[in-house]
Design an enzyme around this catalytic site. Sequence first.
Site, short mmCIF file in Angstrom:
data_model
loop_
_atom_site.label_atom_id
_atom_site.label_comp_id
_atom_site.label_asym_id
_atom_site.label_seq_id
_atom_site.Cartn_x
_atom_site.Cartn_y
_atom_site.Cartn_z
N ALA A 1 3.05 27.63 22.08
CA ALA A 1 3.30 28.96 21.52
C ALA A 1 2.19 29.91 21.95
O ALA A 1 1.03 29.70 21.63
CB ALA A 1 3.40 28.89 20.00
N GLY B 1 2.36 33.82 21.98
CA GLY B 1 2.21 35.16 21.43
C GLY B 1 1.41 35.25 20.14
O GLY B 1 0.45 36.01 20.05
N GLU C 1 5.71 42.42 19.29
CA GLU C 1 6.62 41.80 20.25
C GLU C 1 8.02 42.38 20.07
O GLU C 1 8.26 43.19 19.18
CB GLU C 1 6.61 40.28 20.08
CG GLU C 1 5.26 39.65 20.41
CD GLU C 1 5.28 38.14 20.37
OE1 GLU C 1 4.30 37.54 20.80
OE2 GLU C 1 6.27 37.55 19.89
N HIS D 1 14.62 32.23 26.35
CA HIS D 1 13.52 33.19 26.45
C HIS D 1 13.73 34.02 27.72
O HIS D 1 13.98 33.47 28.79
CB HIS D 1 12.16 32.50 26.51
CG HIS D 1 11.02 33.44 26.22
ND1 HIS D 1 10.59 34.38 27.12
CD2 HIS D 1 10.25 33.58 25.12
CE1 HIS D 1 9.60 35.07 26.58
NE2 HIS D 1 9.37 34.61 25.36
N ARG E 1 15.59 39.13 21.95
CA ARG E 1 15.57 38.23 23.10
C ARG E 1 16.95 37.95 23.69
O ARG E 1 17.11 37.88 24.91
CB ARG E 1 14.89 36.91 22.71
CG ARG E 1 13.41 37.04 22.51
CD ARG E 1 12.79 35.74 22.07
NE ARG E 1 11.34 35.87 21.98
CZ ARG E 1 10.54 34.88 21.58
NH1 ARG E 1 11.05 33.71 21.24
NH2 ARG E 1 9.23 35.07 21.53
N HIS F 1 14.51 28.13 25.44
CA HIS F 1 13.19 28.22 24.80
C HIS F 1 13.16 27.70 23.38
O HIS F 1 12.34 26.86 23.04
CB HIS F 1 12.75 29.69 24.83
CG HIS F 1 11.44 29.94 24.14
ND1 HIS F 1 10.29 29.27 24.50
CD2 HIS F 1 11.10 30.79 23.13
CE1 HIS F 1 9.28 29.69 23.73
NE2 HIS F 1 9.75 30.60 22.90
N ARG G 1 16.08 33.93 16.88
CA ARG G 1 14.76 34.01 16.22
C ARG G 1 14.02 35.29 16.58
O ARG G 1 13.94 35.67 17.74
CB ARG G 1 13.91 32.80 16.63
CG ARG G 1 12.49 32.82 16.08
CD ARG G 1 11.74 31.57 16.46
NE ARG G 1 11.57 31.45 17.89
CZ ARG G 1 10.48 31.86 18.55
NH1 ARG G 1 9.50 32.46 17.91
NH2 ARG G 1 10.38 31.67 19.85
#
Length: 432
Positions: free
Chosen positions: A45, A47, A111, A226, A267, A330, A365
């Site tokens: 992970a 970010g 993000e 992703h 996303r 992802h 997500r």
Amino acid sequence: MNKNYDVIIAGTGAGGCFTALHLPEDMSILMITKSTLEESDSFLAQGGICVLRDENDFDSFFEDTLKAGHYKNKKESVEIMINSSRDTINQLINYDVDFATKNGEMLYTREGAHSKPRIAYHDDITGQEITQKLLSHVLKKKNITLLTNTTLLDIISDNNRCVGGIIESDDGKVQAVYCKNLVLATGGLGGVYEHSTNFPHLTGDALAIAAEHNVKLKDISYIQIHPTTLFTKEKGRSFLVSESVRGEGALLYDKNFQRFTDELIPRDRLTAAIRKQMAKDNTEFVWLDMRPIIEKGIDITKRFPNIVKKCREEGYDPEKECIPVVPAQHYFMGGIDVDLNSKTSMEHLYAVGKTSCNGVHGANRLASNSLLETLVFGERAAHDIVAHKDEVTNIDYNIDLGKYSDKKTLFEKYRYIVLEEIEKDRGAKERE
């Protein structure tokens, strides 16, 4: 290694570790991992981890999560996650996690699909920082036995009650180990895909094992792609280029180096936009430009040191040129169906992290909710185990271990079950 434990935890990522650290030291705990300690998705992970900035941030945080999840989220789970976030961050700090700060104040980044910056981070390796620090504390616990290169082959159940697991140790020995509670924290299912940001050994075994024991699954066709991984013709795990890069100002270009989309849409929508552009341009990738971040006065070699390093290893200098990126599998929003305390439909069997589905993420997500959700509901699993710790006594069962001798065939079967369950769930949703 003993034959009986109070708790067995399959998985040593952030979820497994945080669960273990919230169990009392008078409980005997066995933790196992299929590979090495460093090869969990938690380590990957980049970010950061979301946190509620203040009470005025709740409504937007809640709405951002639901909007990204196409309003398929379980609202009660989302509320619990958000309201627990500040306490979780404070606990991580007490576990020596080093979040970025300035003048003593925590820094936050933004993000895609977030309406404001609310993501705490450590460089571009937040998952590694958190997981390493949690593991260091786990390793200090005398009541925890930790085994690497040890695979969970099956669980042992009796009248819908989990009483243990079948494991294979690094020497190839297969044995039955019993417990009062078992926690599945085995990560996602990226290993069943040709292109994934996940480690290839994470193949959703726990989902197949659960299905074999009639444990309920939920939304396992909700699989997130992703939008930006570093393009390469090499086989193996795809290298993630964090969403934080776009959050800090990086731009996406087509083959003519023209912008074609809003870089901070959710996303799934961004992935669709990139694939549409690739089809239009007849290319295998699109371009990502990190130079606008530099123009804002941010040193990308310090803000994203590992991403810059990887790009340079692949022959690209993001300080001077664009880098090629492409979508890849992802994240996994579905999993073993669990309640608000991470309990499955089988008694004394819990699931946390990517292995579980508590409804937080819905159909897609929101960026950087994953580490937070994993930790919050891992802690809740531990508290529930403690609350019911005296309910079960261990019984020694006569298990036929011979049927586990051909591991290759067993895991081919598990992979087939996972793929079949995904298609079954997808078909059911299409008929809704």
